[in-house]
Scaffold this motif. Structure first.
Motif, PDB file in Angstrom:
ATOM      1  N   ALA A  74      -4.343   9.583  -6.106  1.00  0.00           N
ATOM      2  CA  ALA A  74      -5.483   9.732  -7.016  1.00  0.00           C
ATOM      3  C   ALA A  74      -5.648  11.195  -7.411  1.00  0.00           C
ATOM      4  O   ALA A  74      -5.837  11.515  -8.587  1.00  0.00           O
ATOM      5  CB  ALA A  74      -6.756   9.210  -6.353  1.00  0.00           C
ATOM      6  N   ARG A  77      -1.402  -2.161   1.113  1.00  0.00           N
ATOM      7  CA  ARG A  77      -0.049  -1.832   0.662  1.00  0.00           C
ATOM      8  C   ARG A  77       0.994  -2.429   1.595  1.00  0.00           C
ATOM      9  O   ARG A  77       0.794  -2.445   2.798  1.00  0.00           O
ATOM     10  CB  ARG A  77       0.149  -0.317   0.607  1.00  0.00           C
ATOM     11  N   ARG A 106     -11.995   3.257  -6.812  1.00  0.00           N
ATOM     12  CA  ARG A 106     -11.061   2.288  -6.229  1.00  0.00           C
ATOM     13  C   ARG A 106      -9.676   2.895  -6.028  1.00  0.00           C
ATOM     14  O   ARG A 106      -8.967   2.549  -5.091  1.00  0.00           O
ATOM     15  CB  ARG A 106     -11.001   1.032  -7.108  1.00  0.00           C
ATOM     16  N   ALA A 107      -9.305   3.819  -6.909  1.00  0.00           N
ATOM     17  CA  ALA A 107      -8.008   4.483  -6.739  1.00  0.00           C
ATOM     18  C   ALA A 107      -8.022   5.356  -5.483  1.00  0.00           C
ATOM     19  O   ALA A 107      -7.078   5.339  -4.694  1.00  0.00           O
ATOM     20  CB  ALA A 107      -7.685   5.321  -7.974  1.00  0.00           C
ATOM     21  N   ARG A 127      -7.684   3.400  -2.276  1.00  0.00           N
ATOM     22  CA  ARG A 127      -6.359   2.875  -1.965  1.00  0.00           C
ATOM     23  C   ARG A 127      -5.353   3.975  -1.677  1.00  0.00           C
ATOM     24  O   ARG A 127      -4.463   3.797  -0.849  1.00  0.00           O
ATOM     25  CB  ARG A 127      -5.873   1.985  -3.114  1.00  0.00           C
ATOM     26  N   ASN A 128      -5.445   5.081  -2.354  1.00  0.00           N
ATOM     27  CA  ASN A 128      -4.446   6.138  -2.170  1.00  0.00           C
ATOM     28  C   ASN A 128      -5.018   7.484  -2.629  1.00  0.00           C
ATOM     29  O   ASN A 128      -4.813   7.899  -3.757  1.00  0.00           O
ATOM     30  CB  ASN A 128      -3.182   5.777  -2.969  1.00  0.00           C
ATOM     31  N   ILE A 169      -0.328   1.278  -7.327  1.00  0.00           N
ATOM     32  CA  ILE A 169      -1.359   0.555  -6.587  1.00  0.00           C
ATOM     33  C   ILE A 169      -1.177  -0.941  -6.818  1.00  0.00           C
ATOM     34  O   ILE A 169      -1.317  -1.420  -7.947  1.00  0.00           O
ATOM     35  CB  ILE A 169      -2.748   1.076  -6.997  1.00  0.00           C
ATOM     36  N   PRO A 170      -0.789  -1.673  -5.754  1.00  0.00           N
ATOM     37  CA  PRO A 170      -0.342  -3.065  -5.933  1.00  0.00           C
ATOM     38  C   PRO A 170      -1.387  -3.981  -6.557  1.00  0.00           C
ATOM     39  O   PRO A 170      -1.033  -4.848  -7.347  1.00  0.00           O
ATOM     40  CB  PRO A 170      -0.020  -3.531  -4.510  1.00  0.00           C
ATOM     41  N   ASP A 171      -2.673  -3.797  -6.221  1.00  0.00           N
ATOM     42  CA  ASP A 171      -3.649  -4.748  -6.757  1.00  0.00           C
ATOM     43  C   ASP A 171      -4.341  -4.243  -8.014  1.00  0.00           C
ATOM     44  O   ASP A 171      -5.244  -4.890  -8.515  1.00  0.00           O
ATOM     45  CB  ASP A 171      -4.667  -5.164  -5.687  1.00  0.00           C
ATOM     46  N   PHE A 172      -3.906  -3.108  -8.532  1.00  0.00           N
ATOM     47  CA  PHE A 172      -4.326  -2.697  -9.872  1.00  0.00           C
ATOM     48  C   PHE A 172      -3.359  -3.339 -10.877  1.00  0.00           C
ATOM     49  O   PHE A 172      -2.183  -3.488 -10.590  1.00  0.00           O
ATOM     50  CB  PHE A 172      -4.234  -1.176 -10.030  1.00  0.00           C
ATOM     51  N   GLU A 217       4.531   4.637  -4.964  1.00  0.00           N
ATOM     52  CA  GLU A 217       3.089   4.687  -4.720  1.00  0.00           C
ATOM     53  C   GLU A 217       2.238   4.220  -5.891  1.00  0.00           C
ATOM     54  O   GLU A 217       1.225   4.826  -6.236  1.00  0.00           O
ATOM     55  CB  GLU A 217       2.663   6.091  -4.282  1.00  0.00           C
ATOM     56  N   MET A 247      -4.479   5.281 -14.732  1.00  0.00           N
ATOM     57  CA  MET A 247      -4.845   6.188 -13.647  1.00  0.00           C
ATOM     58  C   MET A 247      -4.361   7.600 -13.970  1.00  0.00           C
ATOM     59  O   MET A 247      -5.034   8.589 -13.693  1.00  0.00           O
ATOM     60  CB  MET A 247      -4.178   5.714 -12.363  1.00  0.00           C
TER      61      MET A 247
END
Lengths: 297, 231
Positions: free
Chosen positions: A187, A297, A178-179, A182-183, B88-91, B86, B99
């Protein structure tokens, strides 16, 4: 009424089986995998071949098909898809080519038919899988007579969906997936091996397609073109449910399967299919990002 | 700790970094200064392995990591707090912090005690989504994520940019504490000369993708600042 809902449920679970793998490769990884239907087909052929050559029944074929199609998926990712991340249309074209390759490989028996050699279970013809006694006929659940194999499909779908949810939302591997989704740069900067995780994720999604193929082989004729319409169904479900949302995929498969089942019971299959398309178009017009999608985002 | 030798960096066909040679001494804060668009952010991205094409050598504790992918550099002890944070908004806050822990060499996935000491707000709100935090809190979150990697070297890209003035000082204090108390080596991209003079022991001035001056912070004269940073 209960019977109609049960039929809708079993149609939903077949849609979900096909879409679950796509929800991962398309939803999570942004790859339009046109070969997904061919992976379903490959899973069906694993069932046929393991029945003929290894005398395995359909239940034993499930893990085998998962492994075989996951391996094919892993190779597709390593050889083709990994060079195409972020190029959506190119993934479509390239995987379409892969799809044709897989189809032809089955049709031409890996090229052996040129030399007059034949492998039982492959080739252009139609294949059938015999379902073991225990899964044929009807069983009674809650006072309703239901087809045993349909019930089996629903059960397998529930287990796989739950396993996928655990993997994506409750494991450290899922956090990495999932990381990346998103980015990817961040990651990688956090120590996530993006290439490896991507390859394994793609392999997992492909393995799910293989299991869907095993289930298909139990009630449909197996032939080299069988996967093509399935990839359409799969994308319908994922697009309507919302890219990147497991919950959306589940609900959208449920919705479309029920619509299909209910409309088919009062009219016919063709009208039911048209209705499904109409509903998907409506969803996409009203909610272009699907029923559920994570906030960007 | 970290040494760059004649590093050239490219984005596609544009040549961004030109022969950058720089030493980042262990245990100190080194400030990278310069106007907008001179390659400061690109330098950090090149160090982290996020620049696609790179020539030259990057030595981390004497080992050349210039050919290594970003995740290996992270695991070798470099942590990155990018411009714009940067997160992660929905984490959730917890997921965002953890992370960073994928870069830990021992494979443990824990929130370090240091994070709790420095950012009590974060550890009291672990289940909130990162996206609802204020700019300053998100900056703290990005730093906490970097700390979860248990790094040796911290790359900070304009950590006080776009943050309300009342919080700026708090972030600055934390950066200094990370260096003085936790012993982290820090490479800091900064526009604020006043803070750079206060916090850093060394500096490097950049202009058009090159390092034009690098020395101890005492050598950062007003004339130098005027020549390379005045708009």
């Amino acid at each position: 009424m209960a019977e109609i809902i049960f039929i809708g449920l079993s149609l939903s679970s077949i849609l979900l089986l096909v879409a679950l793998g796509l929800a991962i490769t398309y939803g999570a990884m942004g790859v339009i995998n046109m070969a997904h239907g061919e992976l379903v087909m490959a899973g069906a052929y694993v069932t046929v071949l393991s029945g003929i050559w290894l005398h395995l029944n359909i239940i034993a074929a499930i893990p085998l098909a998962f492994l075989v199609t996951a391996l094919i998926g892993y190779l597709i990712e390593r050889l083709v898809v990994r060079r195409l991340y972020g190029r959506l249309l190119d993934t479509l074209l390239a995987t379409w080519g892969v799809a044709i390759l897989i189809q032809q490989a089955v049709r031409l028996e890996f090229g052996l038919s040129f030399f007059g050699r034949h492998i039982a279970g492959l080739g252009v013809g139609l294949q059938n899988v015999t379902v073991p006694e225990a899964l044929t006929g009807a069983i009674t659940i809650g006072g309703v007579q239901v087809n045993a194999f349909r019930a089996f499909i629903i059960g397998v779908t529930v287990v796989l969906t739950f396993a996928t949810w655990l993997l994506m939302y409750r494991s450290s591997f899922g956090v990495q997936v999932r990381a990346i989704m998103r980015n990817p740069n961040m990651a990688a900067a956090c120590g996530i091996n993006v290439q490896r995780v991507n390859a394994l994720t793609f392999a997992y999604g492909s393995g799910l397609a293989g299991v869907a193929g095993v289930m298909m082989s139990g009630f449909k004729t197996v032939f080299p073109d069988m996967g093509t319409p399935m990839v359409v169904d799969g994308f319908l479900v994922v697009a309507a449910g919302g890219v990147g949302s497991l919950l959306g995929t589940i609900l959208s498969a449920g919705l479309l399967g029920q619509i299909n089942g209910i409309v088919a019971s009062v009219t016919n299959d063709i009208l039911a299919r048209a209705m499904v398309f109409a509903v998907v178009i409506l969803i996409i017009v009203l909610k272009p990002r699907g029923l559920f999608s994570y906030r960007g985002r | 700790m970290l040494a760059l030798r004649a590093v050239d960096g490219f984005y596609g066909r544009s040549h961004i970094l030109h022969g950058v040679t720089l030493d980042v001494p262990a245990g100190a804060i080194t400030a990278i200064l310069g106007r907008n668009g001179v390659g400061k952010t690109s330098l950090l991205r090149a160090l982290m392995g996020l620049m696609l094409l790179l020539e030259g050598a990057i030595l981390l504790d004497g080992r050349d990591i210039a050919a290594e992918p970003a995740y290996r550099r992270a695991r070798a002890g470099i942590a990155y707090v990018p411009q714009g944070r940067e997160i992660i908004p929905d984490f959730s806050v917890r997921e965002n912090i953890l992370m960073g822990s994928f870069a830990r060499s021992d494979g443990r996935r824990v929130i370090p005690d240091l994070v709790g000491e420095l950012f009590p707000y974060l550890v009291q709100n672990l289940e909130r989504p990162g996206g609802v935090l204020s700019g300053g809190q998100q900056q703290q979150l990005a730093i906490a994520r970097a700390l979860a990697a248990d790094p040796k070297l911290l790359l900070l890209d304009e950590p006080t940019e776009g943050i309300q003035p009342s919080i700026v000082e708090e972030i600055e204090t934390i950066i200094v504490r990370l260096n003085r108390e936790a012993g982290l080596t820090i490479l800091l991209v900064e526009q604020n000369v006043f803070f750079a003079r206060q916090a850093a022991q060394h500096f490097a001035m950049m202009e058009k993708g090159r390092v034009v001056a690098a020395s101890a912070i005492a050598e950062l004269t007003d004339a130098l600042v005027h020549r390379h940073m005045a708009v």
